[in-house]
Design a protein around this motif. Structure first.
Motif, short mmCIF file in Angstrom:
data_model
loop_
_atom_site.label_atom_id
_atom_site.label_comp_id
_atom_site.label_asym_id
_atom_site.label_seq_id
_atom_site.Cartn_x
_atom_site.Cartn_y
_atom_site.Cartn_z
N SER D 20 0.84 -1.21 0.00
CA SER D 20 0.00 0.00 0.00
C SER D 20 0.87 1.25 0.00
N ILE D 21 2.03 1.18 0.67
CA ILE D 21 2.93 2.34 0.65
C ILE D 21 3.44 2.56 -0.78
N ILE D 22 3.84 1.46 -1.43
CA ILE D 22 4.33 1.59 -2.81
C ILE D 22 3.22 2.16 -3.70
N GLY D 23 2.01 1.62 -3.53
CA GLY D 23 0.88 2.10 -4.33
C GLY D 23 0.61 3.57 -4.09
N PHE D 24 0.71 3.94 -2.82
CA PHE D 24 0.46 5.34 -2.48
C PHE D 24 1.51 6.26 -3.11
N SER D 25 2.77 5.78 -3.12
CA SER D 25 3.81 6.65 -3.69
C SER D 25 3.69 6.77 -5.20
N LEU D 26 3.03 5.79 -5.83
CA LEU D 26 2.79 5.89 -7.29
C LEU D 26 2.13 7.22 -7.62
N LEU D 27 1.15 7.59 -6.76
CA LEU D 27 0.42 8.82 -6.97
C LEU D 27 1.35 10.03 -6.88
N ARG D 28 2.26 9.95 -5.89
CA ARG D 28 3.18 11.07 -5.69
C ARG D 28 4.20 11.17 -6.82
N LEU D 29 4.56 10.00 -7.38
CA LEU D 29 5.54 9.98 -8.47
C LEU D 29 5.03 10.79 -9.67
N SER D 30 3.71 10.84 -9.78
CA SER D 30 3.14 11.40 -11.00
C SER D 30 3.37 12.90 -11.11
N GLY D 31 3.99 13.49 -10.09
CA GLY D 31 4.29 14.92 -10.21
C GLY D 31 3.50 15.71 -9.19
N ASP D 32 3.37 16.97 -9.44
CA ASP D 32 2.70 17.84 -8.48
C ASP D 32 1.20 17.70 -8.63
N LEU D 33 0.62 16.99 -7.70
CA LEU D 33 -0.81 16.69 -7.77
C LEU D 33 -1.64 17.97 -7.65
N ALA D 34 -1.17 18.85 -6.76
CA ALA D 34 -1.92 20.09 -6.54
C ALA D 34 -2.02 20.91 -7.82
N ALA D 35 -0.88 20.97 -8.53
CA ALA D 35 -0.87 21.73 -9.78
C ALA D 35 -1.87 21.15 -10.76
N GLU D 36 -1.92 19.85 -10.79
CA GLU D 36 -2.83 19.20 -11.71
C GLU D 36 -4.29 19.46 -11.34
N LEU D 37 -4.55 19.38 -10.01
CA LEU D 37 -5.91 19.59 -9.54
C LEU D 37 -6.37 21.03 -9.80
N ALA D 38 -5.42 21.94 -9.65
CA ALA D 38 -5.79 23.34 -9.76
C ALA D 38 -6.10 23.76 -11.20
N GLN D 63 0.04 12.07 5.25
CA GLN D 63 -0.87 11.91 4.11
C GLN D 63 -1.21 10.45 3.89
N TYR D 64 -0.15 9.59 4.06
CA TYR D 64 -0.37 8.16 3.85
C TYR D 64 -1.36 7.62 4.86
N LEU D 65 -1.12 7.97 6.15
CA LEU D 65 -2.02 7.46 7.18
C LEU D 65 -3.44 7.96 6.96
N ASP D 66 -3.54 9.21 6.54
CA ASP D 66 -4.84 9.78 6.25
C ASP D 66 -5.54 8.98 5.15
N TRP D 67 -4.75 8.67 4.12
CA TRP D 67 -5.28 7.92 2.99
C TRP D 67 -5.73 6.53 3.43
N VAL D 68 -4.88 5.88 4.24
CA VAL D 68 -5.23 4.55 4.73
C VAL D 68 -6.50 4.61 5.57
N GLY D 69 -6.57 5.61 6.45
CA GLY D 69 -7.74 5.75 7.29
C GLY D 69 -9.01 5.88 6.48
N LYS D 70 -8.94 6.72 5.45
CA LYS D 70 -10.12 6.90 4.60
C LYS D 70 -10.44 5.62 3.82
N ALA D 71 -9.35 4.98 3.31
CA ALA D 71 -9.55 3.78 2.51
C ALA D 71 -10.24 2.70 3.32
N LEU D 72 -9.84 2.60 4.61
CA LEU D 72 -10.45 1.59 5.46
C LEU D 72 -11.94 1.85 5.65
#
Lengths: 326, 353, 309, 305
Positions: D20-38, D63-72
């Motif tokens: 799950s950590i590796i999967g979560f970092s995939l998202l971060r690898l993709s670049g600046d998420l905020a820039a994309e969202l904005a 952020q990871y723990l937050d994500w895990v918490g929500k995912a659960l």
């Protein structure tokens, strides 16, 4: 180093393995060797006998310095083995193993197998090493032509000669032979035993000879150590042990030797009918008592202590102070 | 091939009679002559030991009798009779009706000879039910009876155990009990004690000998251990390189061996109390020859101290010394005994030095 | 010493030369003999060798520049098809590029990526596996955990994601594929090392004073090389296939580079009326991968201890 | 047995966390998420604001723990592209993928098991060679190409089968065949070698010495021991089939999770990609755990030690 000291000496040597895999399985202690004290004099053949699981191979590994004892100390010419440099030990004590198929690297030529100890210790020039290899091959009865052959091309007996050659390459003083002939055919066993006898006289070697074959041990050894479930239960000269066995286990072992003498028939071994105990869960008191024909009440309660009986060591309630007092 | 084994007598009562048996195995390098012109028989209540070193063909002999050889092996024989019926002309189906029923077999390694995923009880009942001896309940009773017979305590609870829960000695006892389920007349035991400790070995051999007497079976014991042979055999056949080089009663073979191989083999073994401690043992030089390809002469000649020119040609005839006594060597019996005395005297002198 | 020596060796064995004759051929000789009779190895080896030659000498062999577009010569059928010409034996694609030339240059991509990905994975995986197998205990637990994590991730999806982020350059593809395929080496070398570790020749080497690294490199590794070569060939085939998949989905090698997977993808638009545009490059992948597999199986057969032939 | 189970569970949990950590970092690898969202022409200030409102300015592990918490709690975030909840996207598309993977697994086993057993029993005969050739063929054929060839042949030239969609069972034929060629060779080889090993073992010789019929020797004594490794592989392969189904799904226009994954990768819709990767890993982990249990049930040496 002390010249008068025995060449090798074990003082209360123990080795315990913790058995059990994984973090949640409770590990159980396996006392492979317990409180073994014995000495090996220069030039003698000390035999260690016992059934499989009695700890003789663990003892051999400790004598070779491949496994540190978990209790007690091994002395090499009076110096603790643990304080001696690993390389210095390997130059003076070398092994010969049981299975000539697993003891030689199948991917290497005889030349590189035999010269391995020389290469490791960087002894001599490459030419000198090669000459030494040829010399040693001749000594153990391997023709020079086989220099660049592979183990798979040789028979079991020939392979065991290679193993002996490798052990002798750096001119060690002690050979630890762990069941050197039990994987071989009878006719080849005799060849190898004879070779070992001759090499010992010629090179003034000391042998630790481990075997379960009592006929072979009687033939080869000057002193005999009998082990049962990790403990040394009888230790004396070959004449003492074989001509007049004292420990009931030693007698039982001698009784079960089957020689090619048809007049004797099958030996009666009644109480030995019980199975060898589980080393993880040894019987209380003397570990041999469930199989012992002479077991007494005390045997299941107290661990007998080693006692000196006319120069031989015995660990049995039948001998020593207890009986002397009674 | 001339056949000098055809005239060895055997009785009609013989459980198993074999004459002139050859086993050839196709291997990439050619044909391996695993067994050549083999002859033996065994009667009820009798123990025959086939002894020899590894690769001499003793196990192949037993598998040939059981019909368990792999597909690349061919068996031919003048006589191969079990209870008077010709085994060679039987179909696989008829053979398998005999196996485990009239004849049982015990193998060397008790650790791997039982199926690890089925209980002892399952494997014992199966052999009984398969041969139509009764239903599962009867099989269970018989299994308990036999487990007790082979000296296993708490027999009933053992039935629910798996092989890996038992020690090697116990497994070999289970194996023996299993093969006795259908009251066989012949048991073939192939190195039954080689994988076991010496003390266990003596017990298992005792057990086999006792059971054989009690059930009046014929027993063929195959081993490399001359000590075992001497102590248990009624009759002995010594094999070398696929040939039965010497046959006779246990006393005859061990006390007056004729073939140089038998003589050498016995001298190889140190005997406590007889062989001098530390002296050199008698030994047979060299190694066993390859058995692939055409053969001529005596297979032992390269390792034999008494080899002559005649040993290298033709077929070495079997010399019959009695009804069952014989050996396959060019040396006559008087000369053979003289050679034995001479070499033993020489060894004694060498030891005395 | 010398006369004693002689006496000893006489009584010790009394062998004549003939009894010590080695009749058995050496392992290398056995391998050579088996290789000569191994049909699959010969065929597979030949195809792979031809492909390598094509890749290395591509500029000399290829009749046309693989990038040169000629819109007047679009979609010419292969020589056996309607309107085919020997000028373009395999025809041309939608941009009028010579298919044969693109195929020859495409071999470079497949072989480069396959070879380097498999080799890097071999080094990494084998080291991890040998360490786990040799040291056992906690070290091995860590190795097993790494392998388990690797196995749990869906390989091609991860590859696609990473490539989509970093772009489909050849170094990125090699790195990603190597990172995805080290586990099989690790699994095999680990279990073989565990077996070898218990052999007496390791104990003998320890008793001779060998260091751990020396034992791993000079006693264990030589016993693993055959297995590693076999896995490497199989993994090279897999890497070539995965590269083709990535390129097929537009996430691998970028156009106009001639990659076989990309060529199938480009041909997809015309596949219903010009099927050769997908069959030919697909066949090239298929044949190369089969040949590499046959070669790998062949190496396993000729090095197997008992010989399966 | 309880210890065995506990040990496997712990390892699985550890692996799950790592994955799950590796999967979560995939998202971060993709670049600046905020820039994309904005959005494309957002100012630095706007990007910072977006980052703040999405919690992207916090440290990675928070952020990871937050994500895990929500995912659960079932909240896997929303797609960047369609703004639908990721969980919903996956669950609506999962059944068809599972259906396809199950069919393929069954087909692969139906072909591979008998063929493997037969090949082992008739070693070095034409059956053996045929089985091995089929295995090599299946291993070497690029599945996207195989799919296209089938479309060309059965769909276009012969017009026997529909070439896309999932409306009827006939729609599943080609996708199932394509996907199963991927798993079949491994099963075949494993069954064959497992069978060869078992047939040479001592206990088979014992079974024959007991006079058991060849059928009982094969079905009762040999097969159960030989299929032990196949069971483990089947679980692993099912995970692989789900993970590898995107090739087949995209070519045959099967609207499953694999197709969703591929679309999302191409659109760089990383919340979806990351969830699918982690989801498939978890499926794999659960399946291996299951196969360990089945193996323990089949093999008393595991169960009773």
């Amino acid at each position: 180093m002390n010249a008068d000291a025995p060449v090798l000496e074990c003082r209360d040597v123990s080795r315990t393995f913790m058995i059990g895999k994984g973090p949640f399985v409770q590990k159980k202690p396996l006392r492979a060797v317990q409180d073994v004290s014995l000495s090996i004099e220069r030039g003698e053949v000390l035999a260690v006998v016992g059934e499989s699981g009695c700890g003789k191979t663990t003892l051999a590994k400790m004598l070779l310095g491949l496994l540190p004892p978990s209790g007690g100390e091994i002395f090499f010419e009076g110096v603790p083995l643990s304080s001696v440099d690993r390389n210095a030990v390997s130059r003076r004590i070398q092994p010969v193993f049981q299975d000539p198929y697993s003891s030689l690297n199948p991917r290497k030529t005889l030349a590189s197998i035999i010269s391995l100890p020389l290469d490791v210790h960087k002894i001599g020039t490459p030419e000198e090493r090669k000459r030494r290899v040829e010399e040693i091959m001749e000594l153990v009865g391997l023709p020079r032509r086989l220099l660049y052959s592979y183990p798979s091309q040789l028979s079991g007996g020939q392979r065991q000669r290679v193993a002996i050659a490798r052990a002798l390459a750096i001119k060690p003083e002690i050979l630890v032979c762990d069941e050197p002939t039990s994987a071989l055919d009878v006719s080849v066993q005799a060849q190898i035993l004879n070779l070992l006898q001759e090499l010992r006289e010629e090179l003034n070697l000391t042998y630790v000879f481990i075997s379960h074959n009592l006929a072979v041990v009687e033939h080869m050894s000057s002193r005999v150590a009998v082990m049962y479930l990790g403990r040394l239960i009888e230790f004396g000269t070959a004449a003492q042990v074989f001509d007049d066995p004292k420990h009931p286990y030693t007698s039982a072992l001698l009784d079960s030797v089957l020689t090619p003498e048809p007049q004797y028939g099958l030996p009666e071994i009644t109480t030995m009918g019980r199975e060898f105990p589980n080393p993880l869960n040894p019987p209380p008191g003397c570990a041999f008592h469930p199989r012992c024909p002479k077991a007494m009440d005390v045997c299941s309660q107290a661990q007998p202590q080693p006692a000196d009986e006319n120069g031989r060591l015995l660990e049995c309630h039948l001998y020593g102070e207890e009986t002397a007092a009674a | 091939m001339t056949n000098d084994t055809a005239n060895i007598p055997y009785s009609d009562e013989s459980i198993l009679a074999v004459r002139g048996m050859n086993v050839d195995i196709r291997v990439p390098a050619g044909t391996l002559h695993a067994v050549t012109n083999s002859a033996f028989h065994v009667d009820r209540g009798e123990t025959l030991c086939i002894v020899g070193e590894s690769g001499c063909g003793k196990s192949i002999t037993s598998l040939a009798v059981m019909g368990l050889l792999p597909g690349n092996a061919t068996v031919t024989a003048d006589v191969l009779k079990f209870e008077g019926r010709d085994l060679l002309s039987m179909s696989q189906k008829q053979l398998s009706a005999l196996r485990g029923n009239r004849m049982g077999m015990i193998f060397q390694d008790p650790m791997t000879s039982l199926n690890p995923v089925y209980t002892i009880g399952n494997q014992m009942q199966e052999i009984y039910v398969r041969h139509g001896k009764g239903n599962a309940a009867q099989a269970k009773d018989r299994a308990i009876y036999l487990l007790e017979k082979v000296g296993i305590t708490a027999a009933e609870s053992r039935l629910g155990q798996y092989p890996h829960q038992l020690s090697g000695g116990l497994r070999q006892r289970v194996m023996i009990a299993m093969m006795l389920m259908n009251d066989p007349v012949l048991i073939i035991a192939d190195e039954p004690t080689t994988a076991l400790d010496v003390t266990i070995q003596a017990q298992i051999l005792h057990l086999l000998a006792d059971l054989q007497k009690e059930f009046n079976m014929a027993l063929i014991l195959i081993t490399h251990d001359l000590g075992v042979v001497a102590r248990i055999a009624d009759r002995v056949a010594v094999m070398y390189a696929g040939y039965m080089v010497e046959t006779g009663s246990s006393d005859e073979v061990f006390n007056a061996p004729m073939h140089p191989y038998t003589q050498g083999l016995i001298d190889c073994i140190p005997i406590p109390g007889k062989t001098e401690r530390g002296a050199l043992l008698g030994s047979i030089p060299g190694i066993v020859p390859a058995l692939v390809g055409d053969q001529e002469g005596c297979m032992f000649r390269n390792r034999c101290d008494f080899a002559q020119e005649v040993c290298g040609t033709g077929i070495i005839e079997r010399k019959a010394l009695g009804e069952q006594r014989g050996y396959r060597c060019v040396i006559g019996p008087e000369q053979a005994q003289a050679n034995l005395q001479a070499s033993r005297a020489q060894a004694a002198v060498a030891a005395g030095e | 010493m010398a006369p004693q020596d002689q006496a000893a060796s006489q009584t010790a064995n009394g062998f004549t030369a003939e009894e010590f004759e080695v009749e058995a051929p050496s392992p290398r000789e056995v391998m050579r003999r088996r290789a000569k009779r191994h049909f699959g190895l010969i065929i597979g080896g030949s195809v792979v060798s031809i492909t390598i030659v094509c890749a290395v000498f591509a500029p000399l062999i290829a009749p046309f520049d693989p990038f040169e577009q000629d819109l007047t010569r679009r979609l010419i059928n292969p020589v056996w098809g309607e309107g085919g010409t020997w000028a373009h034996p395999l025809g041309t694609d939608g941009f009028g590029r010579d298919l044969l030339s693109r195929l020859i240059f495409g071999a470079r991509i497949s072989l480069t990526i396959g070879f380097f990905a498999a080799s890097i994975a071999a080094v990494v995986g084998s080291i991890i596996g040998m360490i786990g197998g040799y040291f056992g205990g906690r070290v091995d637990a860590v190795v097993m955990y790494l392998i388990n994590c690797k196995l749990a991730l869906p390989p091609i999806l991860v590859a696609l994601s990473v490539v989509s982020v970093f772009g489909g350059t050849i170094p990125v593809l090699i790195a990603v594929l190597a990172a995805l395929f080290w586990d099989r080496y690790a699994v095999v070398t680990r279990s073989v090392t565990q077996q070898i570790r218990n052999q007496d020749f390791i104990a003998a080497a320890q008793a001779a004073g060998c260091s751990k690294s020396r034992i791993i490199l000079s006693e264990v590794l030589p016993n693993l090389t055959n297995q590693i070569i076999v896995i490497a060939s199989l993994e090279m085939a897999v890497a070539i296939l995965v590269e083709a998949v990535l390129s097929f989905f537009g996430l691998g090698v970028q156009p106009p580079t001639p990659s076989w997977g990309l060529m199938v993808s480009e041909g997809r638009d015309f596949m219903f009326f010009k099927p050769y545009l997908i069959t030919i490059p697909g066949l090239a992948i298929f044949i190369l991968v089969i040949a590499i597999n046959m070669m790998g199986d062949g190496v396993r057969d000729i090095t197997a201890p008992e010989g399966r032939n | 047995m309880a210890q065995f189970l506990l040990q496997r569970l712990t390892i699985s949990l550890l692996v799950a966390v790592t994955v799950s950590i590796i999967g979560f970092s995939l998202l971060r690898l993709s670049g600046d998420l905020a820039a994309e969202l904005a959005g494309e022409d957002a100012t630095a200030e706007e990007i910072a604001q977006v980052a703040k409102s999405y919690g992207l300015d916090r440290p990675f592990h928070i952020q990871y723990l937050d994500w895990v918490g929500k995912a659960l709690q079932g909240d896997l975030g929303r797609s960047l592209f369609t703004n639908e909840p990721v969980l919903e996207l996956i669950t609506t598309r999962l059944p068809v993928t599972v259906q396809l993977a199950t069919y393929s697994l069954i087909l692969a086993l139906l072909v591979a098991l008998p063929l493997g057993v037969l090949a082992a029993m008739k070693q070095n005969t034409w059956i053996d060679r045929l089985a091995l050739s089929i295995a090599v063929f299946g291993q070497a054929i690029p599945s996207f190409w195989f799919a296209l060839l089938m479309i060309l042949f059965f769909g276009v030239i012969l017009r026997w089968l529909p070439i896309s969609g999932t409306d009827t069972w006939r729609h599943f034929i080609m996708p199932t065949i394509t996907l199963s060629t991927f798993a079949m060779p491994q099963f075949m080889r494993l069954t064959r070698t497992g069978m060869l090993d078992v047939l040479e073992s001592d206990f088979i010789r014992t079974a024959r010495a007991k006079g058991l019929s060849p059928m009982i020797v094969l079905w009762k004594h040999a097969l159960r021991n030989a299929v032990l490794p196949v069971v483990s592989l089947a679980a692993v392969a099912f995970g692989f089939l789900i993970g590898g189904s995107f090739i087949v799904e995209s070519i045959f226009a099967v609207n499953g999770v694999g197709f969703l994954a591929l679309e999302s990768i191409i659109r760089q819709d990383f919340p979806v990609v990351q969830s699918i990767v982690v989801f498939i890993s978890f499926v794999y982990i659960v399946l291996t755990l299951l196969s360990d249990l089945i193996n323990a049930q089949l093999d008393p040496r595991i169960r009773l030690n």
